[in-house]
Design a protein around this motif. Structure first.
Motif, short mmCIF file in Angstrom:
data_model
loop_
_atom_site.label_atom_id
_atom_site.label_comp_id
_atom_site.label_asym_id
_atom_site.label_seq_id
_atom_site.Cartn_x
_atom_site.Cartn_y
_atom_site.Cartn_z
N ALA A 1 0.84 -1.21 0.00
CA ALA A 1 0.00 0.00 0.00
C ALA A 1 0.87 1.25 0.00
CB ALA A 1 -0.94 -0.01 1.20
N GLY A 2 1.91 1.24 -0.83
CA GLY A 2 2.73 2.42 -1.02
C GLY A 2 2.11 3.33 -2.07
N GLN A 3 2.95 4.12 -2.75
CA GLN A 3 2.41 5.09 -3.69
C GLN A 3 1.72 4.43 -4.88
OE1 GLN A 3 5.67 7.57 -5.00
NE2 GLN A 3 6.83 5.87 -5.88
N ILE A 4 2.16 3.26 -5.30
CA ILE A 4 1.52 2.56 -6.42
C ILE A 4 0.32 1.77 -5.94
CG2 ILE A 4 1.82 0.84 -8.23
CD1 ILE A 4 4.74 1.70 -8.42
N GLY B 1 0.53 -3.23 7.52
CA GLY B 1 -0.09 -2.14 8.25
C GLY B 1 -1.59 -2.26 8.32
N ALA B 2 -2.21 -1.27 9.01
CA ALA B 2 -3.65 -1.33 9.26
C ALA B 2 -4.45 -0.40 8.36
CB ALA B 2 -3.94 -0.99 10.72
N ASP B 3 -3.81 0.56 7.70
CA ASP B 3 -4.55 1.53 6.89
C ASP B 3 -4.82 0.96 5.50
OD1 ASP B 3 -4.50 3.37 8.93
OD2 ASP B 3 -2.60 4.24 8.27
N VAL B 4 -6.02 1.24 4.99
CA VAL B 4 -6.40 0.77 3.66
C VAL B 4 -7.42 1.75 3.10
CG1 VAL B 4 -8.33 -0.67 4.45
CG2 VAL B 4 -7.06 -1.30 2.37
N GLU B 5 -7.49 1.84 1.79
CA GLU B 5 -8.46 2.73 1.16
C GLU B 5 -9.89 2.32 1.54
OE1 GLU B 5 -7.97 5.55 -1.00
OE2 GLU B 5 -6.07 5.32 0.06
#
Length: 310
Positions: A8-11, A32-36
């Motif tokens: 879940a980096g820039q790409i 990590g825990a963050d996602v769109e």
């Protein structure tokens, strides 16, 4: 369609945004825990087969239609050798077992000095430790039974670009937009290709959806649509003009200074090995996606403004 994105980096972040906006089902596998918003999150390591199996199948038992593999590691050749090959093998094994394609973002590093005028079909001729790792990854993909497609981009800009991973954003756009001189790598007057991250992700999605056509023999290396090349000095001047600042130009950072900084910074140490890419032109020429399928690059001014509007 259903997609599994690893990382879940820039790409990976831009891919999730694009696919969700288009109405697709998206699972993101990351530590990590963050996602769109709207994406399903599976936390774990992409190198773990059990985690991959869980991520590939949704709650209804449906399997993903493609994998978009976007994990990376710190900008260090030893870290790349430690972290990347094993995870790529695991994800390719999972794709082969599920009989689905896997798409990778790729850089120009594996082509060495061939990046001066890069066409599809160019040989792998790495000229640095980082390039050797990228070439090894590409050769392994070609030999694997999974259907693999690698989309090659130049230095990236766009709405998800961050200074830590975007050389153009850190060294050219941000200083020029602040009314300052840009201090850049290599020769500021030679032409260079840049690639918009949304153009890169659109190309990766298209490759996944047309894998049978684009990789009839199981593997393909494709060029991402990119605007016409320009020099770092021209990019700085264009950026300043777009935001209403007086242009202050661009000057190359002296090589001895870069080497001195590299004594204390692993990132700059690797950059000194990559200076062959910055001392001369580095141009990606349009390939199959643009020539045969009509994928076009975003207007350069839009790329610049989207990169600054974070």
């Amino acid at each position: 369609m259903r997609y599994l994105i690893t990382g879940a980096g820039q790409i990976g972040t831009q891919l999730a945004r694009d696919l969700l906006a288009a109405g697709h089902d998206v699972t993101v596998l990351r530590r990590g825990a963050d996602v769109e918003p709207g994406a399903r999150l599976v936390r774990g390591d992409a190198g773990d087969p059990a985690t991959l199996r869980s991520a590939l199948t949704d709650a209804d038992g449906a399997t993903a239609d493609a994998i978009l593999h976007c994990i990376h590691s710190s900008y260090d050749a030893s870290a790349w050798r430690r972290d990347l090959p094993q995870r790529e093998r695991a994800v390719m094994d999972a794709a082969a077992d599920a009989d689905i394609p896997i798409v990778f973002p790729e850089s120009v590093y594996a082509f060495g000095e061939g990046a001066a005028d890069l066409h599809e079909g160019a040989p792998l001729t790495p000229a640095s430790p980082l390039g050797e790792v990228r070439a090894e990854l590409l050769r392994t993909r070609a030999a694997h039974p999974a259907t693999t497609l690698s989309v090659v981009a130049a230095d990236l800009l766009g709405p998800t670009a961050v200074p830590e991973t975007s050389v153009f954003l850190q060294l050219v756009l941000q200083p020029a937009a602040a009314g300052k001189r840009a201090w850049v790598l290599g020769d500021p007057s030679v032409p260079r290709t840049l690639t918009s991250i949304p153009d890169m992700t659109a190309a990766m999605t298209f490759a996944a959806q047309h894998a049978d056509e684009l990789a009839p023999h199981g593997d393909a290396i494709l060029m991402a649509p990119s605007p016409e090349p320009l020099s770092q000095r021209e990019l700085a001047e264009r950026t300043a003009a777009l935001v209403g600042e007086r242009p202050h130009g661009a000057t190359g950072i002296p090589s001895p200074l870069l080497r001195a900084i590299g004594l204390f910074s692993p990132t700059f140490r690797e950059l000194t090995h990559q200076l062959y890419l910055w001392r001369r032109r580095a141009v990606i020429h349009p390939g199959t996606l643009t020539r045969d399928y009509g994928l076009q690059a975003t207007d350069l001014d839009r790329i610049i403004l989207s990169s600054l509007q974070r």
